[in-house]
Design a protein around this motif. Sequence first.
Motif, mmCIF file in Angstrom:
data_model
loop_
_atom_site.group_PDB
_atom_site.id
_atom_site.type_symbol
_atom_site.label_atom_id
_atom_site.label_comp_id
_atom_site.label_asym_id
_atom_site.label_seq_id
_atom_site.Cartn_x
_atom_site.Cartn_y
_atom_site.Cartn_z
ATOM 1 N N HIS A 92 0.800 -1.217 0.027
ATOM 2 C CA HIS A 92 0.088 0.079 0.168
ATOM 3 C C HIS A 92 0.713 1.288 0.077
ATOM 4 O O HIS A 92 1.769 1.406 0.914
ATOM 5 C CB HIS A 92 -0.932 0.104 1.220
ATOM 6 N N LEU A 93 0.603 2.195 -0.938
ATOM 7 C CA LEU A 93 1.346 3.505 -0.877
ATOM 8 C C LEU A 93 0.466 4.547 -0.990
ATOM 9 O O LEU A 93 -0.373 4.660 -2.141
ATOM 10 C CB LEU A 93 2.378 3.392 -2.254
ATOM 11 N N ASN A 94 0.534 5.493 -0.244
ATOM 12 C CA ASN A 94 -0.524 6.757 -0.391
ATOM 13 C C ASN A 94 0.444 8.004 -0.528
ATOM 14 O O ASN A 94 1.223 8.413 0.087
ATOM 15 C CB ASN A 94 -1.055 6.851 1.063
ATOM 16 N N SER A 117 -2.333 -1.385 -4.050
ATOM 17 C CA SER A 117 -3.135 -0.259 -3.890
ATOM 18 C C SER A 117 -2.284 0.958 -3.777
ATOM 19 O O SER A 117 -1.253 0.860 -3.134
ATOM 20 C CB SER A 117 -3.674 -0.491 -2.311
ATOM 21 N N LEU A 118 -2.754 1.925 -4.846
ATOM 22 C CA LEU A 118 -1.920 3.208 -4.781
ATOM 23 C C LEU A 118 -2.827 4.499 -4.773
ATOM 24 O O LEU A 118 -3.989 4.126 -5.736
ATOM 25 C CB LEU A 118 -1.162 3.301 -6.182
ATOM 26 N N ASP A 119 -2.671 5.347 -3.980
ATOM 27 C CA ASP A 119 -3.488 6.722 -3.691
ATOM 28 C C ASP A 119 -2.901 7.847 -4.346
ATOM 29 O O ASP A 119 -1.879 8.139 -3.932
ATOM 30 C CB ASP A 119 -3.944 6.881 -2.386
ATOM 31 N N LEU A 120 -3.232 8.521 -5.195
ATOM 32 C CA LEU A 120 -2.855 9.939 -5.796
ATOM 33 C C LEU A 120 -3.849 10.943 -5.886
ATOM 34 O O LEU A 120 -3.762 11.956 -6.817
ATOM 35 C CB LEU A 120 -2.441 9.580 -7.197
ATOM 36 N N PHE A 121 -4.973 10.911 -4.810
ATOM 37 C CA PHE A 121 -5.862 12.171 -4.787
ATOM 38 C C PHE A 121 -4.960 13.380 -4.777
ATOM 39 O O PHE A 121 -3.906 13.545 -4.130
ATOM 40 C CB PHE A 121 -6.681 11.860 -3.377
ATOM 41 N N ASN A 122 -5.631 14.340 -5.361
ATOM 42 C CA ASN A 122 -5.208 15.529 -5.332
ATOM 43 C C ASN A 122 -3.758 15.921 -5.625
ATOM 44 O O ASN A 122 -2.850 16.898 -5.464
ATOM 45 C CB ASN A 122 -5.150 16.452 -3.842
ATOM 46 N N CYS A 123 -3.296 15.050 -6.655
ATOM 47 C CA CYS A 123 -2.023 15.192 -7.296
ATOM 48 C C CYS A 123 -2.592 15.660 -8.801
ATOM 49 O O CYS A 123 -3.519 15.176 -9.386
ATOM 50 C CB CYS A 123 -1.228 14.111 -7.594
ATOM 51 N N THR A 143 -4.397 -3.416 -8.083
ATOM 52 C CA THR A 143 -5.749 -3.854 -7.953
ATOM 53 C C THR A 143 -6.702 -2.636 -7.577
ATOM 54 O O THR A 143 -7.739 -2.437 -8.469
ATOM 55 C CB THR A 143 -5.893 -4.885 -6.733
ATOM 56 N N TYR A 144 -6.070 -1.771 -6.745
ATOM 57 C CA TYR A 144 -7.037 -0.409 -6.518
ATOM 58 C C TYR A 144 -6.141 0.869 -6.841
ATOM 59 O O TYR A 144 -4.952 0.797 -6.340
ATOM 60 C CB TYR A 144 -7.305 -0.490 -5.091
ATOM 61 N N LEU A 145 -6.685 1.639 -7.598
ATOM 62 C CA LEU A 145 -6.122 2.901 -7.768
ATOM 63 C C LEU A 145 -6.882 4.025 -7.165
ATOM 64 O O LEU A 145 -8.224 4.248 -7.732
ATOM 65 C CB LEU A 145 -5.934 3.154 -9.312
ATOM 66 N N ASP A 146 -6.823 4.805 -6.257
ATOM 67 C CA ASP A 146 -7.681 5.961 -5.573
ATOM 68 C C ASP A 146 -8.774 5.223 -5.093
ATOM 69 O O ASP A 146 -9.997 5.843 -5.350
ATOM 70 C CB ASP A 146 -8.241 6.833 -6.792
#
Length: 260
Positions: A92-94, A117-123, A143-146
Motif C-alpha cells: 500500500h502506498l499513499n 493499492s496506490l492513492d494519488l488524490f489531489n495530485c 488492484t486499486y487506484l484511488d
Amino acid sequence: MEMEKRLTLELRNKKPAEVKELVLDNCRSDDGKIVGLSSDFENLEFLSMINVNLLFVSNLPKLNKLRKLELSDNRISGGLEVLAERTPNLTHLNLSGNKIKDINTLEPLKKLPNLHSLDLFNCEVTMLINYRESMFALLPQLTYLDGFDADDQEAPDSDPEVDGDGLDDEYDENGEEGEEEDDDEEDELDEEVIDDEEEDEDDLEGEEEEDGVDDEEEEDEEDEDDDEGEEDLPQGEKRKRDLDDEGEEDPEDEDDEEDD
C-alpha cells in the motif's frame, strides 16, 4: 515538533526492532528529508509520515518488512525509485496531495511486484486524460487506484492483514454468536420459570381440592357425632332437644296454660 524528537517519544523506551507501527504525522522534517529513522526498525510494517513537509524520500532506510507507507500531504515530486530498492515488499502506498504531475514519475513503482493499492488524490497527474487506464497499464500489479479497481468497484475500507481488522471481524462474529447463545439461555430459563409456575399452580389447586374434601369429611364426621350423641340421650331429653331445635313448645306446657 522535530521528527527526531517525535521518534524518541514514539519509541517509549522500546527498541527499534520491537516496533511494528510508527506514526510521525505532522512533525517537522529536516530540510524536507527523513531524519532519525534507521534500518534498526527491521520489523516495521506500517509507517505514516503525513504532512511532514517532505521533499524527498532518498534517505529512507532499508525496511524489508514494510508493507504500508503513508506519505500524503507532502511536497514529493519524484525520486520514487528508492522505494523499490528499500521497501521491496510494499503493498500500500499513499502519495495523495503531493507534487506529482506526470505518469512517468510513477514508472519506478513497476519494480514493486506486491503493490496492489496506490492513492494519488489531489495530485496533478489525476487530471490527465485517460489517467486511470494509463496507470493500470503502467502498473499491472495494481488492484486499486484511488480506492477503486479497474472495473470501478470500490476497495474494502481497509486491509485486514495490514490493519488487523481481521481480529475485529473475528471478535464481532464471536460476540454475535455469544449474544445468540445468551438469548438461547435466557429463553430456556424463561421456559423453566414458566414450567415451575405451572407446576406450583397445579400443586395449589391440588391442595385446595384436598382441603375441600377434608372439610367435607370433617363436617360429615361432626354430623355423625351429633347423631350418635342424640342416640345416647334418654328419650325424654332427646324429644325435648328436638323440639328446641324446631323452635316448638312442649304440648304439656300448652295444656297447663289452658287449665289456668
